[in-house]
Design an enzyme around this catalytic site. Structure first.
Site, PDB file in Angstrom:
ATOM      1  N   ASN A  53       0.837  -1.217   0.000  1.00  0.00           N
ATOM      2  CA  ASN A  53       0.000   0.000   0.000  1.00  0.00           C
ATOM      3  C   ASN A  53       0.859   1.249   0.000  1.00  0.00           C
ATOM      4  OD1 ASN A  53      -0.316   1.793   2.665  1.00  0.00           O
ATOM      5  ND2 ASN A  53       0.394  -0.263   3.227  1.00  0.00           N
ATOM      6  N   CYS A  76       6.325   3.594   9.073  1.00  0.00           N
ATOM      7  CA  CYS A  76       5.720   3.807   7.749  1.00  0.00           C
ATOM      8  C   CYS A  76       6.807   4.031   6.704  1.00  0.00           C
ATOM      9  CB  CYS A  76       4.767   4.994   7.794  1.00  0.00           C
ATOM     10  SG  CYS A  76       4.014   5.303   6.196  1.00  0.00           S
ATOM     11  N   CYS A 119       5.187 -38.146  -9.108  1.00  0.00           N
ATOM     12  CA  CYS A 119       5.311 -36.888  -9.855  1.00  0.00           C
ATOM     13  C   CYS A 119       6.759 -36.555 -10.182  1.00  0.00           C
ATOM     14  CB  CYS A 119       4.654 -35.732  -9.103  1.00  0.00           C
ATOM     15  SG  CYS A 119       5.551 -35.249  -7.613  1.00  0.00           S
ATOM     16  N   CYS A 156      10.513 -34.552  -6.368  1.00  0.00           N
ATOM     17  CA  CYS A 156      11.604 -34.711  -5.402  1.00  0.00           C
ATOM     18  C   CYS A 156      12.889 -35.074  -6.143  1.00  0.00           C
ATOM     19  CB  CYS A 156      11.246 -35.786  -4.374  1.00  0.00           C
ATOM     20  SG  CYS A 156      10.908 -37.409  -5.084  1.00  0.00           S
ATOM     21  N   CYS A 202      22.095 -38.799   1.139  1.00  0.00           N
ATOM     22  CA  CYS A 202      21.121 -37.830   1.653  1.00  0.00           C
ATOM     23  C   CYS A 202      21.740 -37.052   2.809  1.00  0.00           C
ATOM     24  CB  CYS A 202      19.852 -38.545   2.120  1.00  0.00           C
ATOM     25  SG  CYS A 202      18.620 -37.425   2.794  1.00  0.00           S
ATOM     26  N   CYS A 221      18.469 -32.355   3.799  1.00  0.00           N
ATOM     27  CA  CYS A 221      18.252 -30.913   3.582  1.00  0.00           C
ATOM     28  C   CYS A 221      16.782 -30.528   3.605  1.00  0.00           C
ATOM     29  CB  CYS A 221      18.899 -30.473   2.277  1.00  0.00           C
ATOM     30  SG  CYS A 221      18.049 -31.029   0.790  1.00  0.00           S
TER      31      CYS A 221
END
Lengths: 457, 454
Positions: free
Chosen positions: B106, B168, B379, B382, B413, B416
């Site tokens: 704003n 502000c 999917c 990863c 691994c 993380c």
């Protein structure tokens, strides 16, 4: 009805044109922009995405959906068209529920439902604004290729060949290009003149000439084509419909579903189309569903679809079966056609069926019979390769696999320089998208083989 | 179940109603926890205050907010007359993938209504709503006389406290106020001291995040006598551009300017700043009013656990209306019940002992990703994230049916969490603690540390 196959006892159902047209608008309405944004956000942008593997044309689905979401519709459309130049019609007619959307990872677990890939593809292609054709031609090669059949396989092949810089002449028997997209797909799947507009867009690439009224085995021979052109691609489709093999099959009122759909697709006034009051459809594939639903929507009072085996064996997908039921089509399974009854005027009056069951893995009659009163019967029990198209001496030497044309992995037939794809080859799957994939693959094989010759020369 | 009744005069809370929101009369009891707070001497029936901003601009809004159940408000910043004048086209947003607002920007200034009108309305509202916290935000020039003049007028309204707007970031700093003061600790201290000198009210100093180290102005405020700090104010921001017109949003007559950023996108920045003040010994006992992207009860609980004694909300109310407070109170109350917390103080600063410097973390702690194959939808997110940008610790294997299977290579691994973050399925990838058999050892004790004290 203006066709000679229209029996005299059929009349138009008496609906206003406006009311009928409304029944033949998009079965699945297009997504609005807001819907497309929301739906595209559901795509997980998978790595090694299963949807791509499920698409015969290997469209990079995550990429085009991402581009839709990024408000890059031209980028999305280019990605689709690069893999499948008939992506617009495939978006409308593909049984996505057994292809990309079936394999969508969001079709699993608790993901609610697959991403609506087909509708997103349509959204991109309907709304992309190209200043000019999105593909350009490579340097002119001086090679000329004949493509027989302006259906999805032939058109796809021609466009890809044109991109490679070859000149293409398409020989087409019908007045219009498009093949089944123009003449065979249900009217509510490919509405308006979409098929014609898609062909027009495809031809914008240049270097493709279409000669209509050219039918192989009639006024065209393979020998002549192989003489005049550097390569030939056959995208002949299936020219004949299987018959029931019953006595009285020429009764007025009994016809191949594809013949009626062709008339329906070309009709500019649906309210003058004659339609049976009580129709019976024999078959269990998507064509059977298409004819049943369309005849019902045209105003038939009843439509009964009869299949000799069970729902699970129907080649029409459950989704298609649901569409039929939702349209008031009665599906009867485990019954085979037994006899055709005609009235004293020689008109079709009923169809008799024998109930069937499986015993020891074989389908047998159970001994029970029944009859369905009807004034129209549409057969949709499969189409066959039209032998007449390969009747010339040169073509007769072409190796066949059953009735269909035998090809190698690169879609080469046994005749040098002649390739084939789509429904006319042994591994045709009766899918538009499969035909497009064949056309593309054949074009790549043709280009590869032609360029080898150039190098060798 | 909370029954949310429509706002009308009949169900407006009568003056003098009970100070505790739990199981109050205007809705069916849903939780037992006592949400009331005493923040630096300011009592409030719940910790949810509306921050100094457009929603607290005038009596009409504030009354609606109190009717909706807000525990308090910080009245939009008052200044000297003549009142500020605002431009048209004032807000813009940063959107998430579904078009939801993740950040809000704003370019509004402080109140654009006269001091007299504001003071009159504040007086009336406080009189009508004595159980609610009513704090007045102030911003006048950095001159003693200006503060000396306004403070008694504000105190005369009967308000519960003042908040000094030193944050502000747009417009006002160009006039030597707002963040221009908040960015200089000496000014913060000086003005705070004036306020404590000329007013008996609790003084809350609102801090700007547009500074390198937020602890410095907080310490300055404490030195000046502040009763509390509130943070964060908005962050300097440009949300996005109109690339056709080559101008940022919001567009004012073909031009734009940077604004102040808030909304859920700033929450992580605010949480850290709150925790930094809360865990600095010098300011550890300084009450903090937490502000920054609080959108639901869970956000509020996190601020409280990291040191906030009250929370201030603005963007969530601007996006959803005042009714959102019911969801916040209900969720917080039920969660407190489930944890056995009877009052807010029971978990205030509860996460502070566990928030430390990197050097105190256990070098021997080890987690490894586990992929639940039954939940995996294949999917591959990863895999590609780890393969391209992390430690190549996930294998991409072909299953018999042609789909892919992803498995973690334990040895590679590093724990993380990237794969867990990219996974779209809840609890499909989890980070599992490994039993290393080794004791706690921080970096200062670690033999790999070349600067380790012997």
């Amino acid at each position: 009805m203006t066709t000679s196959s229209s029996p005299s006892h059929w009349t138009p159902a008496g609906f206003e044109e406006e009311a009928l047209s409304a029944r033949f608008t998009d079965l699945h309405p297009a997504l609005g922009k807001r819907q497309a944004i929301i739906e595209s956000a559901r795509c997980l942008y998978c790595y090694d995405a299963p949807c791509i593997k499920a698409c015969p044309t290997s469209i990079d689905i995550p990429t085009f959906i991402r581009r839709i979401h990024d408000d890059n519709l031209e980028g999305a459309a280019s990605e689709i068209l690069d893999a499948n130049i008939l992506g617009g019609s495939c978006a409308r007619v593909c049984p996505t529920e057994i292809l990309c959307e079936q394999s969508c990872v969001r079709n699993q677990g608790d993901e609610c439902q697959p991403v609506l890939i087909g509708l997103l593809q349509r959204h991109a292609l309907d709304n992309a604004k190209f200043e000019s054709h999105p593909f350009t031609r490579a340097a002119h090669t001086g090679r000329r290729v004949a493509v027989v059949g302006a259906g999805p396989a032939g058109l796809s092949c021609a466009h890809r060949l044109a991109r490679f810089g070859h000149d293409v002449v398409i020989f087409e028997a019908e007045e219009k290009a498009g093949g089944l997209n123009e003449y065979g797909i249900a009217r509510y799947k490919l509405t308006d003149d979409f098929a014609a507009r898609e062909v027009e867009f495809l031809l914008e690439i240049g270097g493709i000439e279409i000669r209509h009224g050219q039918r192989l085995g009639d006024n065209l021979a393979i020998a002549e084509l192989t003489r005049e052109f550097d390569s030939v691609f056959l995208g002949l489709g299936l020219g004949t419909s299987h018959s029931l093999g019953l006595t009285g099959e020429d009764a007025p009122g009994l016809m191949a579903a594809t013949d009626y759909i062709k008339v329906l697709r070309q009709s500019s006034e649906l309210n003058v189309l004659a339609v049976p009051k009580h129709a019976v459809v024999i078959g269990a594939g998507n064509t059977a569903i298409d004819i049943a639903v369309q005849v019902k929507r045209l105003g038939a009072e009843s439509v009964d679809l009869v299949y000799r085996r069970g729902e699970a064996q129907m080649s029409a997908t459950p989704h298609e079966q649901d569409i039929a039921r939702a349209n008031g089509v009665m599906i009867h399974t485990w019954a085979r056609p037994l006899a055709i009854d005609s009235n004293t005027d020689g008109q079709l009056s009923a169809m008799q069926f024998a109930r069937t069951r499986v015993e020891d893995g074989r389908l047998i009659d159970s001994g029970e019979t029944f009859s369905l009163a009807c004034d129209g019967v549409f057969t949709a029990i499969g189409q066959g390769f039209d032998d007449a198209s390969l009747s010339d001496v040169h073509a007769a030497g072409m190796a066949r696999s059953g009735a269909k044309i035998e090809v190698d992995t690169m879609l080469r037939t046994s005749l040098p320089g002649v390739y084939a794809g789509g429904d006319c080859i042994a591994r045709g799957q009766d899918l538009t998208v499969q035909a497009v994939a064949h056309g593309k693959l054949a074009a790549e094989a043709i280009h590869h083989d032609l360029m080898l010759k150039v190098e060798a020369a | 179940m909370t029954i949310h009744t429509p706002l009308n005069e009949d169900n407006a809370r009568p003056a003098g109603a009970g100070a505790n929101d739990a199981a109050s009369n205007d809705h069916v009891a849903s939780y037992k926890a006592d949400l009331s707070i005493n923040f630096a001497g300011i009592r409030s029936p719940n910790p949810f205050w509306l921050a100094s901003a457009p929603p607290t601009d005038k009596a009409y809004n504030v009354v609606r907010a109190f009717e909706a159940g807000w525990g308090g408000v910080v009245w939009k910043t008052l200044g000297e007359d003549p009142a500020a004048v605002n431009v048209s086209s004032r807000y813009s947003a940063h959107y998430g993938p579904n078009g939801e607002v993740s950040g809000f920007n704003n370019i509004e200034l402080i109140t654009d209504r006269s001091l007299e009108i504001n003071l009159r309305e504040i007086t009336q509202v406080k009189k009508d709503w004595p159980d609610r916290a009513l704090i007045v935000s102030l911003m006048v020039p950095c001159e003693e006389e200006a503060w000396k003049t306004i403070l008694p007028q504000v105190e005369a309204t009967g308000c519960d406290g003042i908040e000094l707007n030193f944050g502000c970031p747009h417009g006002m700093p160009e006039r030597g106020m707002g963040a221009a003061v908040g960015q200089v600790p000496e000014y913060v201290e000086k003005v705070t001291r004036w306020c404590k000198t000329y007013s008996s009210l609790p003084v809350i100093v609102k801090l700007t995040p547009n500074i390198t180290d937020v602890r410095l102005p907080a310490q300055a405020a404490l030195r000046g006598g502040a009763d509390a700090v509130s943070l964060i104010n908005t962050i300097n921001s440009i949300t996005h551009l109109d690339l056709d017109r080559m101008v940022a949003h919001p567009v004012v007559g073909g031009r734009s300017t940077h604004g102040g950023y808030c909304g859920s996108a700033v929450k992580p920045i605010a949480l850290n700043m709150v925790s930094e003040i809360a865990r600095t010994p010098e300011t550890a006992n300084l009450p903090i009013s937490g502000i920054g992207g609080i959108s639901n009860w869970e956000d509020a609980a996190e601020f409280i656990a990291l040191g906030a004694g009250s929370v201030q909300v603005c963007t969530a109310a601007m996006l959803h209306g005042f009714r959102i407070v019911e969801e916040m109170k209900d969720g917080l109350g039920r969660w407190m019940d489930s944890k056995g917390y009877q009052k807010i103080d029971d978990f205030t600063r509860a996460a502070i002992p566990n928030t430390t410097d990197w050097k105190h973390l256990d070098m021997n702690y080890q987690v490894i990703a586990r992929i639940d194959q039954d939940k995996c939808i294949g999917c591959g997110r990863c895999y590609i994230a780890c393969e391209d940008t992390s430690h190549q610790a996930i294998m991409h294997l072909a299953k018999d049916n042609g789909t892919a299977r992803y498995e973690v290579k334990d040895a590679d691994c590093v724990g993380c969490n990237l794969c867990e973050i990219t996974c779209p399925v809840d609890n499909c990838i989890t980070m599992e603690e490994q039993d290393t058999g080794k004791p706690y050892m921080n970096w200062m004790e670690d033999p790999r540390n070349p600067h380790r004290a012997a």
